[in-house]
Each structure stands twice: as C-alpha cells, then as structure tokens.
Scaffold this motif. Structure first.
Motif, PDB file in Angstrom:
ATOM      1  N   VAL A 329      -5.194  16.266  29.089  1.00  0.00           N
ATOM      2  CA  VAL A 329      -6.529  16.131  28.511  1.00  0.00           C
ATOM      3  C   VAL A 329      -7.527  16.908  29.361  1.00  0.00           C
ATOM      4  O   VAL A 329      -7.567  16.755  30.600  1.00  0.00           O
ATOM      5  CB  VAL A 329      -6.949  14.649  28.413  1.00  0.00           C
ATOM      6  N   LYS A 330      -8.327  17.750  28.706  1.00  0.00           N
ATOM      7  CA  LYS A 330      -9.290  18.593  29.406  1.00  0.00           C
ATOM      8  C   LYS A 330     -10.659  18.462  28.736  1.00  0.00           C
ATOM      9  O   LYS A 330     -10.769  17.939  27.631  1.00  0.00           O
ATOM     10  CB  LYS A 330      -8.842  20.053  29.373  1.00  0.00           C
ATOM     11  N   GLN A 331     -11.676  18.988  29.396  1.00  0.00           N
ATOM     12  CA  GLN A 331     -13.029  19.002  28.834  1.00  0.00           C
ATOM     13  C   GLN A 331     -13.662  20.374  29.032  1.00  0.00           C
ATOM     14  O   GLN A 331     -13.341  21.087  29.992  1.00  0.00           O
ATOM     15  CB  GLN A 331     -13.909  17.924  29.468  1.00  0.00           C
ATOM     16  N   ALA A 332     -14.546  20.716  28.094  1.00  0.00           N
ATOM     17  CA  ALA A 332     -15.239  22.004  28.198  1.00  0.00           C
ATOM     18  C   ALA A 332     -16.580  21.907  27.492  1.00  0.00           C
ATOM     19  O   ALA A 332     -16.745  21.126  26.546  1.00  0.00           O
ATOM     20  CB  ALA A 332     -14.394  23.123  27.584  1.00  0.00           C
ATOM     21  N   GLU A 333     -17.550  22.686  27.949  1.00  0.00           N
ATOM     22  CA  GLU A 333     -18.850  22.801  27.290  1.00  0.00           C
ATOM     23  C   GLU A 333     -18.839  24.066  26.427  1.00  0.00           C
ATOM     24  O   GLU A 333     -18.485  25.144  26.919  1.00  0.00           O
ATOM     25  CB  GLU A 333     -19.976  22.894  28.327  1.00  0.00           C
ATOM     26  N   ILE A 334     -19.213  23.927  25.155  1.00  0.00           N
ATOM     27  CA  ILE A 334     -19.264  25.104  24.291  1.00  0.00           C
ATOM     28  C   ILE A 334     -20.656  25.214  23.678  1.00  0.00           C
ATOM     29  O   ILE A 334     -21.326  24.214  23.415  1.00  0.00           O
ATOM     30  CB  ILE A 334     -18.202  25.044  23.169  1.00  0.00           C
ATOM     31  N   ALA A 335     -21.083  26.441  23.455  1.00  0.00           N
ATOM     32  CA  ALA A 335     -22.421  26.703  22.920  1.00  0.00           C
ATOM     33  C   ALA A 335     -22.388  26.693  21.394  1.00  0.00           C
ATOM     34  O   ALA A 335     -21.404  27.095  20.771  1.00  0.00           O
ATOM     35  CB  ALA A 335     -22.927  28.041  23.422  1.00  0.00           C
ATOM     36  N   LEU A 336     -23.501  26.225  20.816  1.00  0.00           N
ATOM     37  CA  LEU A 336     -23.676  26.258  19.368  1.00  0.00           C
ATOM     38  C   LEU A 336     -24.700  27.334  19.026  1.00  0.00           C
ATOM     39  O   LEU A 336     -25.761  27.415  19.639  1.00  0.00           O
ATOM     40  CB  LEU A 336     -24.147  24.901  18.842  1.00  0.00           C
ATOM     41  N   ILE A 337     -24.374  28.154  18.047  1.00  0.00           N
ATOM     42  CA  ILE A 337     -25.237  29.273  17.668  1.00  0.00           C
ATOM     43  C   ILE A 337     -25.394  29.300  16.154  1.00  0.00           C
ATOM     44  O   ILE A 337     -24.641  28.636  15.430  1.00  0.00           O
ATOM     45  CB  ILE A 337     -24.656  30.614  18.173  1.00  0.00           C
TER      46      ILE A 337
END
Length: 543
Positions: A329-337
């Motif tokens: 299990v991992k986590q990441a921040e992703i941008a919304l455009i």
C-alpha cells in the motif's frame, strides 16, 4: 352514561371519517404536478401558449397546500380548469390507424384516482384527453423531424433562480418529471415506477436547506430514469480532473491508463495500480454511499461514471491517493487540472497489425479518411473496429464498403398530438454512397462500457455487415439521440430522446449492444500492458 358513551363513539367515528378524507401533503403536491403537466401538453389553450404556465403553478400551489379534503382539492382544480377557456370538441383526436404505436410508456390511469379526485374532476380530465390539443405545441418541438426526439422551447431561463423558495424548487422538479412522463421513450424500463419517484422527491425538495440540497434532490430524481445520458450540470459545475484514466474491475478501481503520456512519466502511480482511497475516503465507502447520485443505464455505465467522479474537484487542487501495487500500500499526491488540458496524445486512426489485420480507432476516424483507409485495408484478412471510444461520424461512408443496403435498427419517437404515446419508425436505410468494392474479410467489433450512444449506434451498423463478431463487455446502454433540457436557473440535464431497437425489437437501452464473445480486462493484464479484448479478437481472426 350510555348516551354519553354513544355520543363519544359517534364523535370519534366522524373524526375518523374526516381524517380519512384528508390527503397527505406530498400526495396533494404530486397530484398538482401531474395535472399541471397534463394541462400543459393536453389543454388546447395551455398547449397553444396562451398562459404563463409556470406562474399558474406558483399561484395555485398555496391553494393546494391549504386544501383540507379531497372535495376541496378537486374544487380548486376544477375552478382552475374552468378559467382556462373553452375546450372544443376534437374530431381528429383518435389514434392514426396508419401508425404503429408503442404503448409501453403510455399510462393516464391516474386520471381516475378516486382517492385524490372527485368523479366530476375525473370526468373533466378524461374529456380533456379525448379533446386534446392538436397542432404546434408551444412548449416542446421536434427540431429534427428525421430524428424525432423532442426538445423544450419557450421555457423561462430563471437566471437568478431563487432556490430558497420551496415553490420554485417544486416548479423545476415538476417540469422535469413531466418531460420524462410524456417524452422519455424508455420510461417503461426504469427500476422504480416514475409515479413513486415523484412522491419520493417532493419531501426532499420541501426540506432542502441549501442550494446543494436542492441540486442533490434533483440529481437523485434524475438518476432514477436509469439512463447514462442523464446527469445534472449547473452553473456552479466546473470540475478539475487528474491525468489518471480509471476502470472498475469488479468493485476495484484500477488505473487503466493516462490522458497525457508526458505527465504519466512523472507520476508515481502506474497502470494496473488499485486505488483504495482518495483523501482517506475509501473507494468501498464511495460505492456504498454515493451510488444514489451516479447516473447510468446499467452497472457498467454507473461504475464508469463513478470512476470519473471519484478523483475530481470543483477547484484546482491536489488529491491524496492511497493505492496498492504488488501487495504493498502506497500514497501519492496528484494534481487536478481542467479537463481541456487532458488531451490524449493518441492520433493514429488506423494501422495494419501483424498478420495482415487492419485496426481502426473509431474515436479518431473521420469520414474524409475512410476511402484512404479502406484502400489500404482492401487485401487484409480482417478489420478490427475498436468502438471503445466515442466515434467521429465515419459510419455512413464506412458502411458503403461493408454492404449495399441495410436497415440495422428501428426506432420509436414521441407523438406530439398524443403526449405519452410513441410511434414506430423504420430505421432509414444505409445505402452505399458509391459503388465501392465490398470488403471480403472478417469484421471484428470491440466494445465496453465506454461504448455509448452514437458509439452503440455505430456498432449496430457494423454488426449488420456479413462475417461480423462483437467482442468485449456490456456497453453503456444509452442509445437514441440526446435531448438536452434547460430547466432554468442554469440547471441542465439530458435524456435519450429517441428509442432505438434492433430490427427484431431487442432493446439496446440499458442492455447494451449484442455481444458474441464476452471478454473483460483483468488487473494483471493491465499491469502487463496487455489489451486482452484486442488479443481475443486477434485469436478469433487467426483461428
């Protein structure tokens, strides 16, 4: 003592009778919605546009709410009708014997509801039906006669809609409910009877405490038409999305690809990853709590749409994604455009695959390219038409290479002279526009839940060619030309406006197109970069 007991018994009995005659508030309002809509499309003076019909509803609602009995309520309606003017005898108000009618949607049995209406009112409503308006309807029209679906017209925009006024909320909902009641070709297929949807929605509208509550109540009603063309857009809707393309496999949300390959190279999330949560809200809880607000014709299209909604926002921001890869299990921040910036780099409309097999991306192919493509494909042993996308409109010219003349569908459309009735129309023939040499190889068609509307219609045309095999999984089940409805206040929605069927009468709505070989992607296949549906198509060709 006995006299006192008898008096008390009679008093309680009379109170019980009086109470029984009272109509619950929701049922009173529901009856008003029905009569208002019925008169709008049936009464000769109203359907001709001689009244401000929205204002008529706003004026009568306080009287309806104050009515304390069936008799009082019916008297309000009778006085209302009497003030609308003459109802001349209609000599043309019989079914056209030259028409073949589709009667599954038609139901005016509520005109005889003696629990709500007095016999006098029932008779008056029946008289209006028998002498209904004939001519050019003021509030609806069929802008494209060759198609037949109906559009709204002459409806106020309400640019500054006062959502806090409960009667205005009812007005918007009643307008939508009646449009579906009379002009939605697939009303008979809904999971929940349309009458009960009205009864269920009214209390939500009455108790809405915010504009979002109001919009949510409307959305929950719209979702009940079970149509992937449904949904709601408001003047407040401006969404931002991630670069991730998702797909539900079972009830697991899986990354199936990316819109922009350059952005994908910078992302810690990879194809085949399973998304577990967004901003610590689990996908499982979203499925359980949000499906009442997700529109779709079948589970395939509902889960598709839920996948679109899970990773989005009303403003540019980032989302914390919890995902799983190879058991970790991992986590990441992703941008919304903005969605407009998520442009797919895929530009190839066709190519020749190994083994001398043509491949066509129907989402890229245009009519002007068909002749060049088919010239290149004329000696191939098969062509794979990938319809897991939204087509550009090449099917008519393409059909010239597949058959001389075929009618691959038939349709129903609303009868504006008898609202609620639908008539059959034969599908127009697809004829070869030129004497092109007909393709002699196999034809394989690929479909999935993204195949919708014009995409499904294209598939039906391709299926009418000889030697065609359809491979994939259930399509969206939203066929028929779209009718967009501007309800006012910046609130818009849409429905499938025309009923489309195979020549044998089989529905495509909700069911999707016919499939010969069912194949669904797997999580492992996505991780391995495979297209298992295409692989199956190639296997069928080579075997």
């Amino acid at each position: 003592m006995t006299k006192h007991l008898l008096f008390a018994f009679l008093l309680l009995t009379l109170q019980g009778i009086a109470k029984a005659e009272q109509i619950p508030e929701t049922e009173k309002l529901a009856s008003t919605a029905k009569i208002w809509g019925f008169l709008k499309y049936y009464h000769p003076q109203v359907a001709d546009g001689k009244f401000d019909w929205d204002n008529q509803l706003l004026e009568i609602l306080p009287k309806v709410k104050a009515a304390d009995s069936k008799e009082a309520l019916s008297k309000i309606y009778l006085n209302w009708i009497a003030g609308l003017g003459e109802i001349p005898i209609c000599k043309k108000c019989t079914k056209d014997t030259d028409q073949e009618y589709f009667d599954k949607n038609f139901d005016l049995s509520w005109l005889y509801d003696d629990k709500v209406f007095t016999p006098e009112l029932c008779d008056k409503l029946k008289f209006i039906e028998q002498n209904r308006f004939q001519g050019k309807q003021h509030y609806v029209h069929a802008p494209y006669k060759q198609v037949g679906n109906v559009a709204l017209k002459n409806e106020p925009e309400y640019k500054n809609l006062d959502w806090s006024n409960p009667d205005m909320r009812l007005l918007i909902a009643f307008k939508y409910w009646n449009y579906v009641e009379y002009f939605f070709p697939y009303k008979y297929q809904t999971d929940q009877p349309w009458d009960t949807v009205l009864l269920e929605t009214i209390p939500k509208l009455e108790t809405a405490r915010s504009e979002q509550d109001f919009h949510d109540a409307l959305l929950q009603m719209i979702v009940k038409i079970n149509d992937a063309h449904g949904g709601i857009a408001t003047s407040h809707n401006k969404y931002y999305y991630s670069n991730i393309k998702t797909q539900f496999i079972g009830e697991q949300l899986v990354v199936r690809g990316f819109y922009d390959d350059f952005l994908a190279q910078q992302s810690p999330i990879k194809r085949g990853d399973v998304i577990l949560a967004v901003d610590d809200v689990t996908v499982e809880s979203m499925i359980q709590n949000h499906m009442d607000y997700v529109w779709g014709s079948n589970p395939a299209s509902k889960f598709r749409n839920l996948g679109y909604e899970i990773i989005r926002s009303t403003e540019p921001s980032t989302k914390k994604i919890t995902f799983q890869r190879d058991g970790e299990v991992k986590q990441a921040e992703i941008a919304l455009i903005p969605y407009s910036k998520l442009v797919s780099e895929e530009t190839e409309a066709w190519k020749v695959l190994a083994g001398n097999i043509g491949y066509v991306n129907m989402g890229k192919l245009t009519g002007k390219n068909v002749e060049e493509m088919m010239d290149e494909f004329k000696d191939t042993k098969a062509i794979v038409f990938d319809c897991r996308n939204y087509p550009k409109g090449a099917i008519h010219k393409l059909s010239s290479y597949l058959f001389e003349e075929r009618s691959f569908y038939k349709a129903i459309q609303p009868d504006l002279d008898y609202p609620g009735q639908f008539v059959w129309r034969k599908g127009h023939q697809y004829r070869a526009s030129k004497n092109y040499e007909k393709y002699k190889g196999k034809v394989i068609v690929l479909v999935n839940e993204i195949t919708q509307s014009r995409g499904e219609f294209n598939v039906m045309a391709l299926q009418s060619a000889d030697n065609t095999i359809t491979v994939g999984s259930q399509s969206a089940g939203a066929d028929g030309d779209v009718s967009t409805l501007n309800l006012g206040g910046g609130i818009k929605t849409s429905i499938s406006g025309r009923g489309i069927f195979y020549p044998d009468g089989t529905e495509t709505q909700r069911k999707g197109v016919k499939i010969d070989v069912e194949v669904r992607p797997t999580i492992q296949g996505l991780r391995d970069g495979r297209d298992e549906v295409l692989e199956k198509a190639l296997e069928l060709i080579n075997n």
